[in-house]
Design a protein around this motif. Sequence first.
Motif, mmCIF file in Angstrom:
data_model
loop_
_atom_site.group_PDB
_atom_site.id
_atom_site.type_symbol
_atom_site.label_atom_id
_atom_site.label_comp_id
_atom_site.label_asym_id
_atom_site.label_seq_id
_atom_site.Cartn_x
_atom_site.Cartn_y
_atom_site.Cartn_z
ATOM 1 N N THR A 50 0.826 -1.207 0.000
ATOM 2 C CA THR A 50 0.000 0.000 0.000
ATOM 3 C C THR A 50 0.860 1.256 0.000
ATOM 4 O O THR A 50 0.570 2.221 -0.714
ATOM 5 N N LEU A 103 -13.501 2.047 0.481
ATOM 6 C CA LEU A 103 -12.645 0.928 0.078
ATOM 7 C C LEU A 103 -12.270 0.054 1.263
ATOM 8 O O LEU A 103 -12.419 -1.173 1.225
ATOM 9 N N TYR A 127 -5.853 0.052 -3.492
ATOM 10 C CA TYR A 127 -6.420 -1.049 -4.281
ATOM 11 C C TYR A 127 -5.482 -2.255 -4.302
ATOM 12 O O TYR A 127 -5.893 -3.388 -4.061
ATOM 13 N N THR A 128 -4.212 -2.001 -4.617
ATOM 14 C CA THR A 128 -3.239 -3.093 -4.697
ATOM 15 C C THR A 128 -2.986 -3.697 -3.320
ATOM 16 O O THR A 128 -2.842 -4.921 -3.181
ATOM 17 N N ASP A 152 -11.668 6.411 -0.314
ATOM 18 C CA ASP A 152 -10.763 5.547 0.443
ATOM 19 C C ASP A 152 -11.453 4.909 1.645
ATOM 20 O O ASP A 152 -11.196 3.745 1.976
#
Length: 338
Positions: free
Chosen positions: A72, A282, A78-79, A279
Motif C-alpha cells: 500500500t 474501500l 487497491y493493490t 478511500d
Amino acid sequence: MLNKQAVFQIVRELVIEIYEVSTTLFKIMIPALIIIKLLEEVGGITLLGQILEPVMGWVGLPESMGIVWATTILTNIYTGMLIFFTQPIDNSLTVAQITVLSGMMLMAHGLPVEARIAQKTGIRLGVTLILRIGGALVYGFLLNIIYSAGDWLQHPHQLIWQPENITATTVASKSLGVWAFEQAQGLLAVFIVICLLLTTLKLLRIIGFERLINWLLSPLLQLLKIGKEATTITMVGITLGLAFGGGLLIKEVNAGHIAKQDVFTSMGLLALCHSIIEDTLLVMLLGAHISGALWLRVAFALIAISLLSRWFLSRSSAFKERYLYTATKKAISASADR
C-alpha cells in the motif's frame, strides 16, 4: 448575464488551468509509476514488507500484514487490498485489527507519487514521509490501545467483498502491456476528474459559493492556521484526494498566491486525512469499522495538525526554510510567511 467575450475569457482560463494542472501532475505521476513498477520487479515491495513485519506487533497486527502495508505504501490502497486477499488469515483477525490496518493504509499509501506532489508544493520530502508513515504508526498504535482498553470490536471481521481466485502469483503476474494499459486508463481517469473538478470550482467561484464555504469554515481554518486562499483546495484534497488537492495547490504556489505556512498546514492535514469518501469506502470492504476509518481519523488529523502547526510555525524563519520548505518555481513573498 455574461457577454460572449466574458464567456470566451472564462473558457480560455479554464482550458489553461486544466492544461497546467494536468501536465504538472503527469510529470510527477508517470516517472513515479515507472519507478514503482521497477521496484515491484526487483522485489522492493517484498523487502519493505520484511522490514515492516516486526513493526506490526507494535500496533497489534500479525507480521503477515507487513507485506500488505508495504504494498500500500509503495502503490495504492487497491493493490494493498489485493495483497490482503492473498493472505491466509481466514477469520483470525478481529474487526479492531482490520480497522487498525485500514487506518494505517489510509494515512500511508501511494507515497512515491503523493510525497512527490507534496514536495512540489514546497514541503520537504522528509517532512511528508515522517508525517505520513510516522502518523500512520502513531494512529495505529492509538487505535489498538483504544479498542483493546474498551474491549471494542474484538469479534472476527467479515469481508463485505472479496475477489475470486486471487493469489499472490496472479497479482504479480501482469504483463508489461497489461500494466501499461491499466496505467493509461488511470491517467485518463485523472484527467477527466481534473476537467470536471476545475470546471465545478470555476462555476462555484463565479456564483460566489466559494466565499460562502470560506466563511463557514473560517473557525476551523483559524484553529488549524490555514489561510482562506487555501480553503477550497484543502477541501478538494480532503474529499477527492491528495493528488487533486495537491495539483491545484502546486499551481497556486507557483503563481505566488498562497503563503508557505498555509501550504505546510494544508499539506500536513491532507497527509493525514484525504479522500475521505472513496478511500473510506474501500477499506470498509475489508471489514474496517467506520469509527477508525473515518471519525477518529478526522479527529486525529485535526488535533495533530493543530498542534504541529503551532509548534513548527512558531519557529524562526531560518528553521522553517531549512527543515520544512523547499524552493518552488516562483518565490512566495516574504510577507506571506507571517
